[in-house]
Write a protein that holds these residues in place. Structure first.
Motif, PDB file in Angstrom:
ATOM      1  N   ILE B 337       0.838  -1.204   0.000  1.00  0.00           N
ATOM      2  CA  ILE B 337       0.000   0.000   0.000  1.00  0.00           C
ATOM      3  C   ILE B 337       0.874   1.256   0.000  1.00  0.00           C
ATOM      4  O   ILE B 337       0.653   2.196  -0.767  1.00  0.00           O
ATOM      5  N   LEU B 338       1.892   1.249   0.851  1.00  0.00           N
ATOM      6  CA  LEU B 338       2.777   2.413   0.918  1.00  0.00           C
ATOM      7  C   LEU B 338       3.454   2.667  -0.425  1.00  0.00           C
ATOM      8  O   LEU B 338       3.585   3.814  -0.868  1.00  0.00           O
ATOM      9  N   THR B 339       3.866   1.582  -1.072  1.00  0.00           N
ATOM     10  CA  THR B 339       4.531   1.721  -2.369  1.00  0.00           C
ATOM     11  C   THR B 339       3.580   2.352  -3.386  1.00  0.00           C
ATOM     12  O   THR B 339       3.959   3.277  -4.123  1.00  0.00           O
ATOM     13  N   ILE B 340       2.341   1.855  -3.401  1.00  0.00           N
ATOM     14  CA  ILE B 340       1.361   2.404  -4.346  1.00  0.00           C
ATOM     15  C   ILE B 340       1.068   3.867  -4.026  1.00  0.00           C
ATOM     16  O   ILE B 340       0.918   4.709  -4.921  1.00  0.00           O
ATOM     17  N   MET B 341       1.042   4.188  -2.731  1.00  0.00           N
ATOM     18  CA  MET B 341       0.800   5.579  -2.344  1.00  0.00           C
ATOM     19  C   MET B 341       1.900   6.500  -2.877  1.00  0.00           C
ATOM     20  O   MET B 341       1.619   7.579  -3.420  1.00  0.00           O
ATOM     21  N   LEU B 342       3.130   6.078  -2.732  1.00  0.00           N
ATOM     22  CA  LEU B 342       4.240   6.913  -3.207  1.00  0.00           C
ATOM     23  C   LEU B 342       4.186   7.061  -4.724  1.00  0.00           C
ATOM     24  O   LEU B 342       4.424   8.143  -5.266  1.00  0.00           O
ATOM     25  N   MET B 343       3.840   5.944  -5.392  1.00  0.00           N
ATOM     26  CA  MET B 343       3.778   6.019  -6.845  1.00  0.00           C
ATOM     27  C   MET B 343       2.679   6.984  -7.297  1.00  0.00           C
ATOM     28  O   MET B 343       2.882   7.785  -8.217  1.00  0.00           O
ATOM     29  N   SER B 344       1.530   6.909  -6.643  1.00  0.00           N
ATOM     30  CA  SER B 344       0.441   7.823  -7.005  1.00  0.00           C
ATOM     31  C   SER B 344       0.820   9.265  -6.712  1.00  0.00           C
ATOM     32  O   SER B 344       0.460  10.179  -7.455  1.00  0.00           O
ATOM     33  N   GLY B 345       1.548   9.449  -5.607  1.00  0.00           N
ATOM     34  CA  GLY B 345       2.029  10.785  -5.286  1.00  0.00           C
ATOM     35  C   GLY B 345       2.887  11.327  -6.409  1.00  0.00           C
ATOM     36  O   GLY B 345       2.802  12.509  -6.769  1.00  0.00           O
ATOM     37  N   GLY B 523       5.805   8.811 -16.687  1.00  0.00           N
ATOM     38  CA  GLY B 523       6.336   7.627 -17.351  1.00  0.00           C
ATOM     39  C   GLY B 523       7.248   6.844 -16.427  1.00  0.00           C
ATOM     40  O   GLY B 523       7.262   5.603 -16.433  1.00  0.00           O
ATOM     41  N   GLY B 524       8.019   7.555 -15.623  1.00  0.00           N
ATOM     42  CA  GLY B 524       8.869   6.883 -14.633  1.00  0.00           C
ATOM     43  C   GLY B 524       8.033   6.069 -13.665  1.00  0.00           C
ATOM     44  O   GLY B 524       8.367   4.920 -13.338  1.00  0.00           O
ATOM     45  N   ALA B 525       6.917   6.665 -13.226  1.00  0.00           N
ATOM     46  CA  ALA B 525       6.020   5.940 -12.326  1.00  0.00           C
ATOM     47  C   ALA B 525       5.451   4.707 -13.021  1.00  0.00           C
ATOM     48  O   ALA B 525       5.350   3.626 -12.429  1.00  0.00           O
ATOM     49  N   GLY B 526       5.098   4.865 -14.304  1.00  0.00           N
ATOM     50  CA  GLY B 526       4.558   3.741 -15.064  1.00  0.00           C
ATOM     51  C   GLY B 526       5.578   2.623 -15.206  1.00  0.00           C
ATOM     52  O   GLY B 526       5.267   1.438 -15.018  1.00  0.00           O
ATOM     53  N   ALA B 527       6.820   2.999 -15.547  1.00  0.00           N
ATOM     54  CA  ALA B 527       7.875   1.996 -15.701  1.00  0.00           C
ATOM     55  C   ALA B 527       8.076   1.249 -14.383  1.00  0.00           C
ATOM     56  O   ALA B 527       8.198   0.019 -14.353  1.00  0.00           O
ATOM     57  N   PHE B 528       8.079   2.006 -13.304  1.00  0.00           N
ATOM     58  CA  PHE B 528       8.214   1.377 -11.987  1.00  0.00           C
ATOM     59  C   PHE B 528       7.107   0.345 -11.789  1.00  0.00           C
ATOM     60  O   PHE B 528       7.347  -0.797 -11.400  1.00  0.00           O
ATOM     61  N   TRP B 529       5.886   0.769 -12.083  1.00  0.00           N
ATOM     62  CA  TRP B 529       4.714  -0.085 -11.869  1.00  0.00           C
ATOM     63  C   TRP B 529       4.840  -1.404 -12.654  1.00  0.00           C
ATOM     64  O   TRP B 529       4.565  -2.484 -12.126  1.00  0.00           O
ATOM     65  N   ALA B 530       5.278  -1.292 -13.909  1.00  0.00           N
ATOM     66  CA  ALA B 530       5.391  -2.487 -14.753  1.00  0.00           C
ATOM     67  C   ALA B 530       6.315  -3.520 -14.110  1.00  0.00           C
ATOM     68  O   ALA B 530       5.992  -4.702 -14.036  1.00  0.00           O
ATOM     69  N   HIS B 531       7.461  -3.052 -13.629  1.00  0.00           N
ATOM     70  CA  HIS B 531       8.433  -3.997 -13.055  1.00  0.00           C
ATOM     71  C   HIS B 531       8.034  -4.427 -11.656  1.00  0.00           C
ATOM     72  O   HIS B 531       8.430  -5.495 -11.193  1.00  0.00           O
ATOM     73  N   TYR B 532       7.266  -3.602 -11.015  1.00  0.00           N
ATOM     74  CA  TYR B 532       6.835  -3.918  -9.642  1.00  0.00           C
ATOM     75  C   TYR B 532       5.802  -5.038  -9.648  1.00  0.00           C
ATOM     76  O   TYR B 532       5.930  -6.028  -8.926  1.00  0.00           O
ATOM     77  N   ALA B 564      -0.255  17.967  -3.889  1.00  0.00           N
ATOM     78  CA  ALA B 564      -0.449  16.958  -4.930  1.00  0.00           C
ATOM     79  C   ALA B 564       0.063  15.598  -4.457  1.00  0.00           C
ATOM     80  O   ALA B 564      -0.600  14.572  -4.625  1.00  0.00           O
ATOM     81  N   ILE B 565       1.243  15.589  -3.845  1.00  0.00           N
ATOM     82  CA  ILE B 565       1.813  14.319  -3.386  1.00  0.00           C
ATOM     83  C   ILE B 565       0.904  13.713  -2.329  1.00  0.00           C
ATOM     84  O   ILE B 565       0.584  12.514  -2.368  1.00  0.00           O
ATOM     85  N   PHE B 566       0.439  14.569  -1.426  1.00  0.00           N
ATOM     86  CA  PHE B 566      -0.478  14.096  -0.394  1.00  0.00           C
ATOM     87  C   PHE B 566      -1.773  13.569  -1.023  1.00  0.00           C
ATOM     88  O   PHE B 566      -2.256  12.487  -0.665  1.00  0.00           O
ATOM     89  N   GLY B 567      -2.326  14.328  -1.973  1.00  0.00           N
ATOM     90  CA  GLY B 567      -3.573  13.916  -2.627  1.00  0.00           C
ATOM     91  C   GLY B 567      -3.419  12.574  -3.318  1.00  0.00           C
ATOM     92  O   GLY B 567      -4.289  11.701  -3.217  1.00  0.00           O
ATOM     93  N   GLY B 568      -2.305  12.411  -4.033  1.00  0.00           N
ATOM     94  CA  GLY B 568      -2.062  11.144  -4.719  1.00  0.00           C
ATOM     95  C   GLY B 568      -1.979  10.000  -3.726  1.00  0.00           C
ATOM     96  O   GLY B 568      -2.623   8.960  -3.900  1.00  0.00           O
ATOM     97  N   ALA B 569      -1.207  10.222  -2.670  1.00  0.00           N
ATOM     98  CA  ALA B 569      -1.022   9.164  -1.674  1.00  0.00           C
ATOM     99  C   ALA B 569      -2.344   8.845  -0.979  1.00  0.00           C
ATOM    100  O   ALA B 569      -2.710   7.680  -0.809  1.00  0.00           O
ATOM    101  N   ALA B 570      -3.087   9.882  -0.622  1.00  0.00           N
ATOM    102  CA  ALA B 570      -4.314   9.667   0.139  1.00  0.00           C
ATOM    103  C   ALA B 570      -5.362   8.934  -0.700  1.00  0.00           C
ATOM    104  O   ALA B 570      -5.954   7.951  -0.249  1.00  0.00           O
ATOM    105  N   LEU B 571      -5.573   9.393  -1.928  1.00  0.00           N
ATOM    106  CA  LEU B 571      -6.599   8.747  -2.744  1.00  0.00           C
ATOM    107  C   LEU B 571      -6.168   7.348  -3.183  1.00  0.00           C
ATOM    108  O   LEU B 571      -7.017   6.495  -3.461  1.00  0.00           O
ATOM    109  N   ALA B 572      -4.862   7.106  -3.242  1.00  0.00           N
ATOM    110  CA  ALA B 572      -4.409   5.754  -3.579  1.00  0.00           C
ATOM    111  C   ALA B 572      -4.667   4.814  -2.405  1.00  0.00           C
ATOM    112  O   ALA B 572      -4.944   3.629  -2.581  1.00  0.00           O
ATOM    113  N   ALA B 573      -4.562   5.350  -1.190  1.00  0.00           N
ATOM    114  CA  ALA B 573      -4.780   4.519  -0.009  1.00  0.00           C
ATOM    115  C   ALA B 573      -6.266   4.250   0.194  1.00  0.00           C
ATOM    116  O   ALA B 573      -6.651   3.238   0.775  1.00  0.00           O
ATOM    117  N   LEU B 574      -7.086   5.159  -0.323  1.00  0.00           N
ATOM    118  CA  LEU B 574      -8.529   5.078  -0.076  1.00  0.00           C
ATOM    119  C   LEU B 574      -9.147   3.717  -0.422  1.00  0.00           C
ATOM    120  O   LEU B 574      -9.868   3.135   0.400  1.00  0.00           O
TER     121      LEU B 574
END
Lengths: 257, 631
Positions: B337-345, B523-532, B564-574
């Motif tokens: 969850i934390l990883t996804i939160m950071l990525m969304s951030g 795109g960096g976030a996307g690349a991370f996601w693919a390998h993750y 924005a970082i907070f919003g991304g993290a928060a809504l990803a955790a939701l």
């Protein structure tokens, strides 16, 4: 004959069926202060917009320092050395006064985005140089006290000055001021009067003004161009224009003459 | 030739339903200058109410039709009251978020009540086929065409011949003047909204009858078609919307017959982008795009950009906490969850650059995120490049893609940017789905290798630190650039494009730069996601995902970097927090969006803004711009 700084000839612009500017020809010589006056809807602001490339003319030509600029985009025209302000203010309301002026110098910045990212010394030097230059303009326009305020929070007269400072920041040889005195009180207009003189005498700027405030126009202009219904109807020194029957008629209507 | 006639007939029937939807979009856009992203709900609700009535009254089609349209009318009323009227003094894009939230709620409720599956409108819906010369036509196609002609004809009469119609046109022309003339603008707007919703309802029931199939997401799909048709016709032109709908219908039916039915749904997205690039005013639009100017976001002051001062505690404290978290948390589920939160951030950070700072309300970031993911996946699986090289390559490629992406929208402003990027996002998704040789289509790409670090394959903690590093680096770059001439120029562009051009800066170049940077980060976030996750499919990169990214930025605060970082993290955790209520997840999401925009439009960490109206009342100086926007 010396080459004119700005040479406008046979300029024409129609919006659909409405002819806003027609057969407009005039020139501005280096170091002059020239005013364009005329009743509302005479085509003055349109002429400004054509010169600065906000929209292209439908006919005629504009030469600046001998090179053709008509139809060129606004940012390119500015690059060549024409700065302008707008009739209905186009400052950046959510930026501080200082940032407004600094944005005016965007094109002068020589530090690349990479040096900015890495905060290399070159970036710091460049920022210091730009800020020093901004300081001079802020002092010149007497904006020191409000420099860190958001432009939106300033009174109207100050906002006008911010816009002039921003236009000056790009180092234009020719400065176009579109109704700079609009919304200013008499004291502010007096200051504007002094500023325009200083810009010409100390900084060597050539200035073209659209203005309704007659006493200001009469005081500062070397020459005045009078427009009515898209055409130039008179041109001359302030005293010549004041005497011209055509001008009186345009302003007061035929019945008064 | 016969086949073509058949294409034409089918196209007109389907296109007729698009036309009705587009008329709804155009009516609202004309009067209010907002895009109603909630209109999809009217289709869905009308169709399901119709189905319900048929079940209860024993297939009385007329009752079902009238009931469905009435339900849509009510949806329109509620949308206007809840999601549109309270926002009269907000930037126009804000109602885009609330109507979107409203649509999500409606769609989710329908899904919760009736289930996600496709079902028939009615089991015993009679259908018969007639042959006219070489062409066959079904009874429902005939009904559809008849109803479309009737509905648009009535609307045309109302708009052109009645006093209500002239009032509508007056409000569309100049709302302030209409108020001065004594027109009850609020009443007129809500009536218009309801008529538009009813049009959507008619389209929903007809569409459902045409295929005898209904499903909860039918509204979203139809909404896309309505957008495309409306843009094609010239946005605020009701007549144009009808023409646009018919053209879209025929184009789709021709694509299905002559090319491939897989590309059918791509036509709407392609038209959306193509029209906005080639002729933003559409086929019948007026020449000027003046109305667009009023979508300026400048009534929102930006919070001060945090200085990039590495000596300050406030920068290091969250970093320190993030660094130490894995020492406290040993559970892989929480690490995930934390990883996804950071990525969304990270994605929200990138979108904020475009939407918050540059003022370009982009609905296209799923495309960048997806591009990065696919690029890195393809580079590492099909070309066999080392993982680190794939990720780096993918970031650069996505940056370049951002430039390509920005090219079509360089001349556009306001809502048109939103529409064009939405179209681009849809088009990218369609390409992921249908370019099977490259992307393996709906099957997705499997077995994407994880990166290694000195021979160790990354585990949960390793991935966490990797995305943390990505986020920190991109935040650093964003902060550094915001505090530079480039950052000042893009913030200035948000306030006034002409002003930026008047100091010699080409705004098209600025837009390309900011899109390139933003795309590279996403795109960096996307690349991370693919390998993750080691498996990606087009489902993760739909235009709806783009919407959720925008929601993150609005939630956290437009133009606020920590926001924005907070919003991304928060809504990803939701979704994880709401796991107990996973069936209403989207509805809660929608509700949060509406509540935030209504009660805290600047976002949770954004800066309070003063409504321009209030400023004038209080006698504070307001710039000309603010005064214009107050109108």
């Amino acid at each position: 004959m010396t080459r004119q700084l700005l040479e406008v000839s046979q300029l024409h612009r129609a919006f659909g069926g409405l002819v806003a500017v027609s057969e407009l020809s005039f020139h501005v010589t280096d170091g002059e202060v020239v005013s364009i006056i005329g009743p509302n809807g005479a085509g003055k602001t349109t002429a400004f917009n054509l010169i600065t490339g906000v929209y292209p003319p439908t006919g005629g030509s504009i030469h600046f320092r001998g090179s053709q600029v008509s139809g060129m985009a606004l940012h390119k025209v500015t690059d060549l050395g024409i700065g302008r302000t707008f009739q209905n203010l186009r400052i950046f309301p959510n930026l501080t006064v200082r940032d407004n002026v600094l944005v005016g110098m965007t094109r002068k910045n020589k530090a690349s985005m990479l040096t900015a990212c890495l905060r290399l010394p070159a970036f710091g030097r460049e920022e210091a140089r730009l800020n020093a230059e901004a300081d001079r303009l802020i002092d010149l326009l007497e904006l020191r006290q409000v420099e860190s305020q958001l432009a939106r929070n300033l009174p109207y007269g100050n906002q006008r000055r911010v816009e002039i400072a921003r236009a000056l920041a790009s180092d234009p040889a020719l400065l176009l001021l579109d109704e700079p005195a609009a919304g200013m009180n008499p004291a502010e207009i007096e200051e504007l009067n002094n500023l325009i003189r200083r810009l010409r005498d100390e900084f060597g700027k050539t200035i073209l003004i659209v203005e309704h405030h007659m006493s200001l126009v009469m005081e500062i202009s070397d020459r005045i161009i009078v427009m009515d219904q898209g055409r130039k109807i008179a041109e001359g020194t302030p005293s010549e224009v004041r005497e011209s029957p055509l001008v009186v008629r345009a302003y007061l209507g035929a019945g008064m003459v | 030739m016969d086949l073509f006639l058949q294409v034409l007939v089918n196209g007109f029937a389907v296109g007729g339903t698009y036309a009705l939807g587009a008329v709804g979009i155009s009516l609202v856009f004309g009067v209010l200058n907002i895009i109603n992203f909630g209109q999809g709900a009217t289709y869905t609700v009308a169709a399901y109410v119709g189905m319900l009535l048929m079940m209860l009254t024993g297939a009385n089609v007329l009752v079902a039709f009238v009931g469905g349209v009435a339900a849509a009318f009510i949806v329109g009323y509620i949308t206007e009251r809840i999601a549109v009227r309270p926002l009269r003094n907000q930037p126009l894009q804000m109602s885009l978020i609330t109507t979107m939230g409203f649509g999500l709620i409606a769609e989710n409720l329908v899904q919760f009540i009736f289930g996600p599956q496709t079902q028939p409108l009615s089991a015993d819906l009679s259908s018969s086929v007639y042959s006219i010369g070489p062409v066959t036509i079904t009874n429902w196609e005939i009904v559809t065409l008849a109803v479309v002609v009737l509905a648009t004809g009535t609307l045309h009469f109302v708009l052109s011949r009645t006093s209500f119609g002239s009032a509508v046109r007056a409000v569309a022309e100049d709302r302030r003047a209409a108020v001065l003339l004594g027109i009850d603008v609020n009443r007129l707007i809500i009536v218009t909204f309801c008529i538009a919703a009813a049009m959507g309802g008619v389209a929903g029931v007809l569409g459902a009858a045409l295929y005898n199939a209904i499903y909860p997401t039918m509204g979203s799909l139809s909404l896309t078609k309505a957008f495309a048709a409306s843009v094609l016709g010239g946005m605020e032109q009701v007549g144009g919307a009808i023409v646009g709908g018919l053209i879209l219908g025929v184009a789709e039916s021709a694509t299905a017959v002559y090319i491939s039915s897989a590309w059918r749904d791509a036509i709407a997205f392609a038209l959306l982008v193509g029209v906005l690039v080639a002729m933003p005013t559409g086929l019948l639009g007026r020449r000027d795009l003046d109305k667009v100017e009023r979508t300026n976001l400048s009534v929102f002051p930006l919070p001060p950009v945090p200085r990039l001062d590495l000596r300050r505690m406030s920068i290091w404290l969250p970093v320190l906490i993030a660094l130490l978290l894995p020492l406290v948390i040993n559970d892989n589920y929480y690490m995930r969850i934390l990883t996804i939160m950071l990525m969304s951030g990270m994605i929200a950070l990138s979108l904020n650059l475009v939407a918050g700072f540059a003022g370009l309300f982009s609905l296209g970031h799923a495309a960048f995120y997806g591009f990065g993911a696919y690029a890195s996946a393809i580079l590492s699986t099909q070309l066999g490049l080392p993982v680190w090289l794939s990720i780096t390559g993918s970031i650069l490629l996505t940056g370049a893609f951002g430039v390509v992406f920005a090219w079509p929208i360089m001349r556009l402003r306001g809502h048109y940017v939103t529409m064009a990027t939405f179209g681009l996002s849809g088009l990218s998704w369609m390409i992921m789905l249908n370019w099977i040789d490259l992307t393996r289509g709906p099957m997705g790409i499997r077995a994407i290798p994880a990166p290694e670090f000195f021979g160790e394959t990354f585990g949960a903690t390793g991935f966490y630190y990797l995305i943390l590093a990505f986020l920190l680096i991109s935040t650093g770059i964003v902060l550094a650039l915001l505090n530079s001439p480039f950052g000042r120029a893009i913030r200035a562009m948000r306030d006034d494009e002409l002003g930026v051009a008047s100091v010699g800066q080409d705004t098209r170049v600025l837009k390309m730069q900011v899109f390139a940077l933003s795309a590279a980060i996403a795109g960096g976030a996307g690349a991370f996601w693919a390998h993750y996750v080691s498996y990606i499919s087009p489902d993760s990169f739909t235009p709806i995902v783009s919407i959720s990214f925008l929601a993150m930025v609005v939630f956290g605060g437009l133009g606020s970097v920590p926001g924005a970082i907070f919003g991304g993290a928060a809504l990803a955790a939701l979704p994880e927090i709401l796991r107990f209520a996973s069936e209403y997840r989207l509805a809660i999401y929608g509700l949060i969006l509406i509540l935030v925009v209504l009660y805290r439009p600047q976002g949770l960490l954004g800066m309070r803004h003063i409504a321009p109206d209030a400023r004038i009342r209080k006698g504070q100086p307001a710039s000309n711009k603010a005064r214009e926007e107050a109108a």
